[in-house]
Design an enzyme around this catalytic site. Structure first.
Site, PDB file in Angstrom:
ATOM      1  N   ASP A  12       0.811  -1.223   0.000  1.00  0.00           N
ATOM      2  CA  ASP A  12       0.000   0.000   0.000  1.00  0.00           C
ATOM      3  C   ASP A  12       0.842   1.269   0.000  1.00  0.00           C
ATOM      4  O   ASP A  12       0.430   2.304   0.517  1.00  0.00           O
ATOM      5  CB  ASP A  12      -0.961   0.057   1.213  1.00  0.00           C
ATOM      6  N   HIS A  40      -4.102  -2.469  -6.154  1.00  0.00           N
ATOM      7  CA  HIS A  40      -3.537  -1.161  -6.447  1.00  0.00           C
ATOM      8  C   HIS A  40      -4.696  -0.231  -6.730  1.00  0.00           C
ATOM      9  O   HIS A  40      -5.619  -0.609  -7.444  1.00  0.00           O
ATOM     10  CB  HIS A  40      -2.742  -1.185  -7.743  1.00  0.00           C
TER      11      HIS A  40
HETATM   12  P1  GDP Z   1      -0.209  -0.036  -3.770  1.00  0.00           P
HETATM   13  O1  GDP Z   1      -0.744  -1.375  -3.440  1.00  0.00           O
HETATM   14  O2  GDP Z   1       1.203   0.135  -3.346  1.00  0.00           O
HETATM   15  O3  GDP Z   1      -0.416   0.344  -5.193  1.00  0.00           O
HETATM   16  O4  GDP Z   1      -1.004   1.010  -2.878  1.00  0.00           O
HETATM   17  P2  GDP Z   1      -2.574   1.274  -2.821  1.00  0.00           P
HETATM   18  O5  GDP Z   1      -3.057   1.661  -4.135  1.00  0.00           O
HETATM   19  O6  GDP Z   1      -3.286   0.202  -2.106  1.00  0.00           O
HETATM   20  O7  GDP Z   1      -2.624   2.491  -1.806  1.00  0.00           O
HETATM   21  C1  GDP Z   1      -2.210   3.703  -2.105  1.00  0.00           C
HETATM   22  C2  GDP Z   1      -3.351   4.679  -1.932  1.00  0.00           C
HETATM   23  O8  GDP Z   1      -2.824   5.950  -1.870  1.00  0.00           O
HETATM   24  C3  GDP Z   1      -4.313   4.711  -3.120  1.00  0.00           C
HETATM   25  O9  GDP Z   1      -5.593   5.059  -2.681  1.00  0.00           O
HETATM   26  C4  GDP Z   1      -3.735   5.812  -4.013  1.00  0.00           C
HETATM   27  O10 GDP Z   1      -4.684   6.423  -4.862  1.00  0.00           O
HETATM   28  C5  GDP Z   1      -3.238   6.738  -2.991  1.00  0.00           C
HETATM   29  N1  GDP Z   1      -2.052   7.506  -3.344  1.00  0.00           N
HETATM   30  C6  GDP Z   1      -0.950   7.139  -4.046  1.00  0.00           C
HETATM   31  N2  GDP Z   1      -0.035   8.116  -4.054  1.00  0.00           N
HETATM   32  C7  GDP Z   1      -0.581   9.134  -3.327  1.00  0.00           C
HETATM   33  C8  GDP Z   1      -0.113  10.433  -2.935  1.00  0.00           C
HETATM   34  O11 GDP Z   1       0.986  10.851  -3.230  1.00  0.00           O
HETATM   35  N3  GDP Z   1      -0.974  11.176  -2.173  1.00  0.00           N
HETATM   36  C9  GDP Z   1      -2.197  10.738  -1.785  1.00  0.00           C
HETATM   37  N4  GDP Z   1      -2.942  11.536  -1.032  1.00  0.00           N
HETATM   38  N5  GDP Z   1      -2.649   9.534  -2.113  1.00  0.00           N
HETATM   39  C10 GDP Z   1      -1.860   8.744  -2.876  1.00  0.00           C
END
Ligand code: GDP
Length: 426
Positions: A12, A40
Site C-alpha cells: 500500500d 492497487h
Molecule cells: P499499492 O498497493 O502500493 O499500489 O497502494 P494502494 O493503491 O493500495 O494504496 C495507495 C493509496 O494511496 C491509493 O488510494 C492511491 O490512490 C493513494 N495515493 C498514491 N499516491 C498518493 C499520494 O501521493 N498522495 C495521496 N494523497 N494519495 C496517494
C-alpha cells in the site's frame, strides 16, 4: 531495459500509481508474483480503479500487459477485471498470460477460508484469496500450470488424483462438504475457454522484446516486509515481493533489471496482523487513517481499516536494501500537511539497547520505537510541481528520510493522480 517498481514497506505504498505513471514510457508491463490478494488503486483520466490482478499498464494503448509465470492466476477474477475496466470506457487491453503460470483453483480459496476458521483468533489475517494454499501446492508439486488445460486427458486424471488427497483434509480436518472432481474438471474447461486467447510463452516473448530494445516494467505487489524470506515471517505473503524475484516470476535474466524503483510511504500503514514497531493508536491513528491515501486508509481488496504508524526509518532502510533499491519514490507526502510535529522512528530499542538494524521476528516483537521529531509544514502541498517550491520543513523531512534510507529519492508523490509528482535529484 527492465525497471522494477516494488514496495519498501508493508504494501500500500502507492506502487500502483507509480507503475501507472512509468507505464506511459514502457512497452511491456509484467506482474511477476502474488495474485488477486492485494490491490492497487489508480486514479487516471478514465476514473478511479482498484486493480488486483491486472498489471497497472492496462490503461495505455501502446502497452502489452503480461501475467507472468510467478503469479497465482485466478482466471475468473482476471476476466471480471478486464470486463470491468472495458465497461468503464478503457480500450480493451492487450494481455498475455504465461503458459507456465499456475491456476488458482476453487479449492484454494475454500482451504484458505477453512484454515482461517480453524485457527480462529490465531489466524494470519489472510485475505482468503487462496494465495497460501496455492503456493503450498505449487511447491508441493500438485499445482496446475495453464499449459495443462490443453492436455485434457492428463488433466482429468490429475484432477481426480489431487482432489482425492484434498478430500482427506476436507473430511477429517475441516469437516466440510467434499470436493467433486468432476465439478473441478468442468470448471477448468471453462477456465480454458476464458484464457486460451491470451496464453503464450511469455518468457520467450520477453526475451525477443528485450533483444529488440523494448522497455519492460516489472510490477511488484505488497512490499519488502511481507516477503516470505526477509519480511516479518510468518505474517508475510506466500510469494517473494522482491525485485530479484521479478527475474524468475517474469522469466528474464537477472542482469536485465537495471533500475529498482522502490516505493516508500511517507508514513506507515499495514493490513493484517504482524509486527509493526511505529504503530500508533486511538485518535492520533484515526486522524491519519481518515486523511491518508486517497479518501482514507482502507484495504483496496478487503476494505479493512489499515493499521497506522509514523515513518519507520529502520524498516524502510532495510526494505530498500533487500529490494536492492537504485532509487526511492516517497509517496503520500501531502497527507502529512496537518501535523505540527512529525515523529520519525530512527531506532529500535530491544532489551535496553538501541539498534538501527531490522531484526528477525522474535527480536522485533520486543522492539520499542526511538523517535526523532521534525517540525511540520502546516500547508497543503498538493499541486506543487517543483521541488524548490515545497515548504522548507517539508524538504527537510524528505531530506532527513533520504539520508536515513541511504538511497536517493528521485520522486516525491503529492497526490493520488498520475501527474501529482515532483522530480528530485534527476
Ligand atoms: P499499492 O498497493 O502500493 O499500489 O497502494 P494502494 O493503491 O493500495 O494504496 C495507495 C493509496 O494511496 C491509493 O488510494 C492511491 O490512490 C493513494 N495515493 C498514491 N499516491 C498518493 C499520494 O501521493 N498522495 C495521496 N494523497 N494519495 C496517494
Amino acid at each position: 531495459m527492465v525497471r522494477a517498481v516494488v514496495g519498501a514497506n508493508w504494501g500500500d505504498e502507492g506502487k500502483g500509481k507509480i507503475t501507472d505513471m512509468l507505464a506511459e514510457d514502457s512497452d511491456i508491463i509484467v506482474r511477476f508474483q502474488g495474485g488477486s490478494n492485494a490491490g492497487h488503486t489508480i486514479v487516471n483520466d478514465y476514473g478511479k480503479f482498484a486493480l488486483h490482478i491486472l498489471p497497472s499498464g492496462v490503461f495505455y494503448n501502446h502497452t502489452t500487459s503480461i501475467i507472468g509465470n510467478g503469479v497465482a492466476l485466478n482466471i475468473p477474477y482476471l476476466f471480471k477485471e478486464i470486463e470491468d475496466i472495458v465497461s468503464k470506457g478503457v480500450p480493451r487491453p492487450k494481455i498475455l498470460v504465461s503458459d507456465r503460470a499456475q491456476i488458482l483453483m476453487p479449492y484454494h480459496i475454500l482451504f484458505d477460508k477453512y484454515e482461517e476458521e480453524r485457527l480462529g483468533g490465531r489466524s494470519f489475517g489472510s485475505t482468503k484469496s487462496g494465495i497460501a494454499p496455492f503456493y503450498s501446492d505449487k511447491y508441493a508439486k500438485i499445482g496446475f500450470q495453464v499449459s495443462e488445460l490443453f492436455d485434457e486427458e492428463g488433466l482429468k486424471e490429475k484432477v481426480y488424483r489431487i482432489v482425492e488427497t484434498k478430500n482427506v483434509l476436507v473430511e477429517h480436518l475441516y469437516h466440510k462438504e467434499l470436493i467433486d472432481p468432476e465439478e473441478i474438471y468442468k470448471t477448468l474447461m471453462e477456465y480454458k475457454e476464458m484464457v486460451a486467447p491470451y496464453v503464450c510463452d511469455t518468457a520467450a516473448y520477453l526475451h525477443d522484446a528485450l533483444k529488440n530494445g523494448k522497455k519492460v516494467l516489472l510490477e511488484g505487489q505488497l512490499g519488502s516486509l511481507k516477503d516470505p524470506d526477509f519480511g516479518i515471517y510468518p505474517m508475510v505473503t506466500s510469494s517473494s515481493t522482491l525485485a530479484a524475484y521479478g527475474a524468475i516470476g517474469a522469466g528474464i535474466a537477472p542482469y536485465e533489471i537495471k533500475d529498482i524503483i522502490t516505493v516508500v510511504k511517507a508514513y506507515s500503514s499495514a493490513v493484517g496482523a504482524g509486527e509493526f514497531v511505529s504503530e500508533i493508536f486511538g485518535e492520533e491513528a484515526d486522524e491519519l487513517r481518515r486523511r491518508g491515501g486517497d479518501g482514507g486508509e482502507y484495504g483496496a481488496t478487503t476494505g479493512r481499516p489499515r493499521r497506522m504508524g509514523w515513518f519507520d526509518a529502520v524498516a524502510s532502510r532495510y526494505g530498500c536494501r533487500v529490494q536492492g533499491a537504485t532509487e526511492a519514490v516517497l509517496t503520500v507526502l501531502d497527507v502529512l500537511g496537518y501535523l505540527d510535529t512529525l515523529p520519525v522512528c530512527v531506532g529500535y530499542e530491544i532489551d535496553g539497547k538501541v539498534t538501527k538494524d531490522f531484526p528477525t521476528t522474535h527480536e522485533l516483537k520486543k522492539a520499542k520505537p526511538v523517535y526523532e521529531y521534525l517540525p511540520g509544514w502546516k500547508t497543503d502541498i498538493r499541486g506543487i510541481k517543483n521541488y524548490e517550491d515545497l515548504p522548507e520543513n517539508c524538504r527537510k523531512y524528505i531530506e532527513f528520510i533520504e539520508k536515513e534510507l541511504e538511497v536517493p529519492i528521485t520522486m516525491v508523490s503529492n497526490g493520488p493522480g498520475r501527474h501529482d509528482i515532483i522530480y528530485k535529484n534527476k
